[in-house]
Design a protein around this motif. Structure first.
Motif, PDB file in Angstrom:
ATOM      1  N   ASP A 264       0.866  -1.183   0.000  1.00 36.98           N
ATOM      2  CA  ASP A 264       0.000   0.000   0.000  1.00 36.98           C
ATOM      3  C   ASP A 264       0.898   1.228   0.000  1.00 36.98           C
ATOM      4  O   ASP A 264       1.507   1.564   1.015  1.00 36.98           O
ATOM      5  N   THR A 265       0.993   1.886  -1.156  1.00 37.78           N
ATOM      6  CA  THR A 265       1.872   3.057  -1.293  1.00 37.78           C
ATOM      7  C   THR A 265       1.078   4.336  -1.513  1.00 37.78           C
ATOM      8  O   THR A 265       1.614   5.330  -2.018  1.00 37.78           O
ATOM      9  N   LYS A 266      -0.176   4.335  -1.147  1.00 39.24           N
ATOM     10  CA  LYS A 266      -1.004   5.526  -1.334  1.00 39.24           C
ATOM     11  C   LYS A 266      -0.352   6.734  -0.656  1.00 39.24           C
ATOM     12  O   LYS A 266       0.074   6.659   0.492  1.00 39.24           O
ATOM     13  N   LEU A 271       3.643  12.830  -2.161  1.00 37.82           N
ATOM     14  CA  LEU A 271       4.644  13.270  -1.185  1.00 37.82           C
ATOM     15  C   LEU A 271       5.965  13.584  -1.867  1.00 37.82           C
ATOM     16  O   LEU A 271       6.572  14.648  -1.631  1.00 37.82           O
ATOM     17  N   VAL A 272       6.424  12.686  -2.739  1.00 39.93           N
ATOM     18  CA  VAL A 272       7.697  12.910  -3.428  1.00 39.93           C
ATOM     19  C   VAL A 272       7.610  14.150  -4.311  1.00 39.93           C
ATOM     20  O   VAL A 272       8.547  14.963  -4.349  1.00 39.93           O
ATOM     21  N   SER A 273       6.488  14.331  -4.987  1.00 38.66           N
ATOM     22  CA  SER A 273       6.318  15.503  -5.844  1.00 38.66           C
ATOM     23  C   SER A 273       6.377  16.790  -5.038  1.00 38.66           C
ATOM     24  O   SER A 273       7.022  17.770  -5.441  1.00 38.66           O
ATOM     25  N   SER A 274       5.703  16.800  -3.894  1.00 34.45           N
ATOM     26  CA  SER A 274       5.676  18.016  -3.077  1.00 34.45           C
ATOM     27  C   SER A 274       7.053  18.389  -2.560  1.00 34.45           C
ATOM     28  O   SER A 274       7.345  19.568  -2.336  1.00 34.45           O
ATOM     29  N   LEU A 275       7.913  17.392  -2.381  1.00 37.95           N
ATOM     30  CA  LEU A 275       9.241  17.647  -1.839  1.00 37.95           C
ATOM     31  C   LEU A 275      10.275  17.995  -2.902  1.00 37.95           C
ATOM     32  O   LEU A 275      11.250  18.692  -2.618  1.00 37.95           O
ATOM     33  N   THR A 276      10.069  17.528  -4.144  1.00 34.74           N
ATOM     34  CA  THR A 276      11.153  17.626  -5.133  1.00 34.74           C
ATOM     35  C   THR A 276      10.784  18.323  -6.438  1.00 34.74           C
ATOM     36  O   THR A 276      11.682  18.587  -7.241  1.00 34.74           O
ATOM     37  N   PHE A 292      13.319  14.671   5.102  1.00 34.78           N
ATOM     38  CA  PHE A 292      11.928  14.389   5.463  1.00 34.78           C
ATOM     39  C   PHE A 292      11.807  13.087   6.242  1.00 34.78           C
ATOM     40  O   PHE A 292      11.166  13.043   7.303  1.00 34.78           O
ATOM     41  N   VAL A 293      12.408  12.016   5.718  1.00 29.79           N
ATOM     42  CA  VAL A 293      12.237  10.712   6.370  1.00 29.79           C
ATOM     43  C   VAL A 293      12.949  10.691   7.722  1.00 29.79           C
ATOM     44  O   VAL A 293      12.455  10.105   8.687  1.00 29.79           O
ATOM     45  N   ILE A 318       3.574   6.951   6.168  1.00 33.00           N
ATOM     46  CA  ILE A 318       3.340   8.344   5.768  1.00 33.00           C
ATOM     47  C   ILE A 318       2.217   8.954   6.600  1.00 33.00           C
ATOM     48  O   ILE A 318       2.320  10.088   7.085  1.00 33.00           O
ATOM     49  N   LYS A 319       1.128   8.203   6.763  1.00 32.37           N
ATOM     50  CA  LYS A 319      -0.042   8.723   7.489  1.00 32.37           C
ATOM     51  C   LYS A 319       0.274   8.949   8.962  1.00 32.37           C
ATOM     52  O   LYS A 319      -0.062   9.999   9.533  1.00 32.37           O
TER      53      LYS A 319
END
Length: 636
Positions: A264-266, A271-276, A292-293, A318-319
């Motif tokens: 489940d990678t929802k 998230l990656v787009s918002s950061l990079t 971030f991580v 993530i959640k």
């Protein structure tokens, strides 16, 4: 040192009453054979003057669904210091997969009085370590009524539920300890179709395999001789029991577990787009993802049943914004994949530096997991549980530790180490004043692992705490004549470097009516060389490498005219070098530039004294001495 591993207690761990847990039960009695052995020992007229383990005995029965282990330990305490160090006995176990039955916990006085331990006095302590996926507990039993010349008996049964394990079953039986072991025995029976694997390292114990039974015996086994800077698991003699055939099995099993995070990678893509998305450089993308991580996903130990090795789904991590090393590493790997960097998960044995100490393939050898990848021709290993280290360097605490890629066709090997683990530069400008004091402006810059080292100390402190820490360090290193004002950059972000600046006005300590005769040590070089002394006496030791540059500038402020200056130096030996250049500037100022370069290297035990002498010489030669004549007033 070794004894601490077996019996030390964690004063800051969580305590519970062991008598009230379903994982520990008490069936206290005194085995007749143990009682007879102890009684006979007390009658000996030639009892030893040093701590002894009279008996160390193991009995294993290995089945497909469980493993039963019965352990008997009988200790003799000739001195009060032995009681102080070893009088509290500990049993270590996994809270999710093992049960403990305490069969005997007894102290025996020199006159033969047996005192049974009260279970109400037992304590359970969590032994989980930050950064690692462990779920251990320690049962601590402070034995009562121990006296000089007395003994203790500990016997317990440990049942491992193999169906509850994600890892394979394997164990190491140490055949040495801090003290002599008079009698050692091990008997292991493999039942049914259970795979039988064992291997031995060291002398002192003889093992024989018959059918599906292993028997090992030893007598008068000398105490383990450790050293200041070794990982004892790499050196101590032991017997390994297990059931896997190859390291490929370990990698394949681990890969299967880790892949479950991808079920489940929802939320991952967004998230990656918002950061990079607005970060064109790949190096900056990596930095943002690790930041971030490491920092936005807080570390929480999540090694509960079903997740001792298996990470939680990436969506859950993530959640929830929390996870342990396996959750954070699988998330970071997935994020790196999204920006075109093919990362590789890598298991790490944080308590081992030599693969040769791993006698049998087993997942139990490892307690941590990180992400490694190649960019250009350079390999990088990122630890997302480390909140202080820039992505361009492998965190100091795992450099050189044993690792295993979560890919087939690999065997354990060491993580990469830096050529220079400790890199720093210092620029100091000194200006003498008319009162004989001195104005000093200093800038120190730390790089890579050393920047991380300082960041960990400073980032959790408020500004007042930072000032206090840096002031005390300055007083210990430079001078305590006055307190400087500090400023800093690179403390809050995971940058490659960190800078500490200070300004200080020293009170008068020179007589300006007399010729100048000035000496000072190159303070920060002196500190670094002093801190890097090797400590071992019997074992070789790894020197982790230093690269230092110090630049001093002296302004005599027209109070004196330079007469003599420190000599330029080119001191080179097979261990490393010190190079000093002295330069008179046009306006009467003096510049002294010193560089120390000692690459990471292994120093054999018989060369440690020579190496430390080399550091002594560099420290001595780093001293700065200059003289000056008074400037004569022009005649009328």
């Amino acid at each position: 040192m070794l004894g601490a591993v077996f019996i030390a207690t964690n004063l800051f761990a969580t305590n519970t009453f062991a008598s009230k847990t379903e994982r520990v039960d008490w069936q206290l009695a005194i085995d007749n054979a143990d009682k007879a052995r102890v009684s006979q020992y007390l009658t000996q007229s030639d009892k030893p003057a040093e701590m002894r383990q009279v008996l160390r005995q193991y009995s294993f029965d290995v089945y497909d669904d469980q493993v039963s282990r019965i352990v008997t330990l009988i200790n003799y305490y000739p001195k009060f210091t032995d009681i102080e160090n070893y009088g509290s006995q500990s049993i270590y176990f996994n809270r999710n997969t093992q049960r403990v039955s305490v069969l005997s916990a007894v102290s025996v006085s020199p006159s033969g009085t047996f005192t049974t331990f009260d279970p109400q006095k037992a304590r359970l302590r969590d032994t989980d370590t930050y950064n690692t996926f462990t779920d251990g507990q320690e049962l601590v039993m402070p034995l009562p009524a121990l006296e000089e010349g007395g003994l203790s008996i500990i016997k317990y049964k440990l049942i491992t539920d193999r169906n509850a394990q994600e890892m394979d079953w394997a164990t190491n039986i140490w055949t040495e300890n801090n003290y002599e072991i008079e009698n050692f025995s091990l008997r292991a029976n493999w039942h049914g179709n259970t795979v039988m694997r064992w291997k031995q390292r060291g002398s002192g114990v003889k093992c024989e395999e018959r059918a599906r039974t292993l028997e090992c015996k030893g007598q008068s086994i000398s105490a383990f001789s450790g050293d200041e800077q070794i990982m004892w698991r790499d050196h101590i003699y032991h017997i390994a029991l297990g059931g896997l055939d190859s390291w490929d099995e370990v990698s394949s099993r681990t890969a299967t577990f880790m892949q479950k995070a991808m079920e489940d990678t929802k939320g991952l893509d967004d998230l990656v787009s918002s950061l990079t998305d607005h970060t064109p450089e790949k190096s900056d993308k990596i930095s943002k993802l690790l930041d971030f991580v490491a920092r936005d996903i807080r570390y929480v130990s999540m090694s509960e049943t079903g997740h001792a090795v298996t990470p939680h789904a990436i969506h859950d991590t993530i959640k929830n914004r929390y996870g342990d090393c396996k959750d954070k590493s699988t998330l970071l790997k997935a994020m790196l994949d999204k920006i075109g960097i093919k990362g590789e998960l890598r298991l790490v044995a944080t308590q081992r530096a030599y693969p040769s100490g791993l006698l049998l393939p087993s997942m139990t050898a490892f307690d941590h997991i990180v992400v490694c990848f190649t960019l250009g021709e350079q390999e990088y290993c990122l630890d997302p549980t480390d909140t202080a280290t820039n992505w361009q360097v492998t965190p100091n605490w795992i450099q050189g530790k044993v690792s295993l890629p979560v890919n087939p066709d690999y065997i354990p090997h060491r993580l990469p180490t830096s050529v220079y683990r400790w890199q720093m530069s210092n620029k100091t400008k000194n200006k003498f004043d008319e009162k004989g004091g001195q104005y000093e402006k200093q800038t120190r810059e730390y790089f890579g692992e050393y920047a991380s080292y300082y960041r960990k100390y400073l980032m959790s402190k408020n500004d007042e705490g930072k000032q206090s820490f840096l002031t005390e360090e300055y007083k210990d290193t430079v001078t305590d004549l006055s307190e400087p004002d500090f400023s800093w950059t690179g403390v809050d972000e995971m940058s490659f470097d960190l800078e500490i600046s200070s300004e200080n006005t020293l009170p008068a300590f020179l007589d300006v009516s007399q010729p100048l005769n000035y000496t000072e040590g190159d303070a920060w070089i002196k500190k670094e060389l002093g801190d890097m002394r090797l400590q071992n006496t019997d074992y070789g030791e790894y020197f982790s490498g230093i690269k230092l540059e110090s630049d001093y500038e002296y302004d005599l402020n027209n109070l004196w005219k330079l007469k003599t200056t420190p000599p330029s130096l080119f001191f080179q030996y097979r261990f490393g070098s010190l190079i000093r250049k002295t330069e008179k500037l046009n306006d009467g100022r003096l510049r002294v530039n010193t560089k120390v370069d000692i690459v990471a290297q292994w120093i054999d035990a018989d060369e440690i004294a020579l190496f430390n002498r080399f550091l002594d010489i560099l420290e001595r030669e780093s001293s700065i001495h200059l003289t000056g004549d008074l400037i004569e007033e022009p005649s009328a």
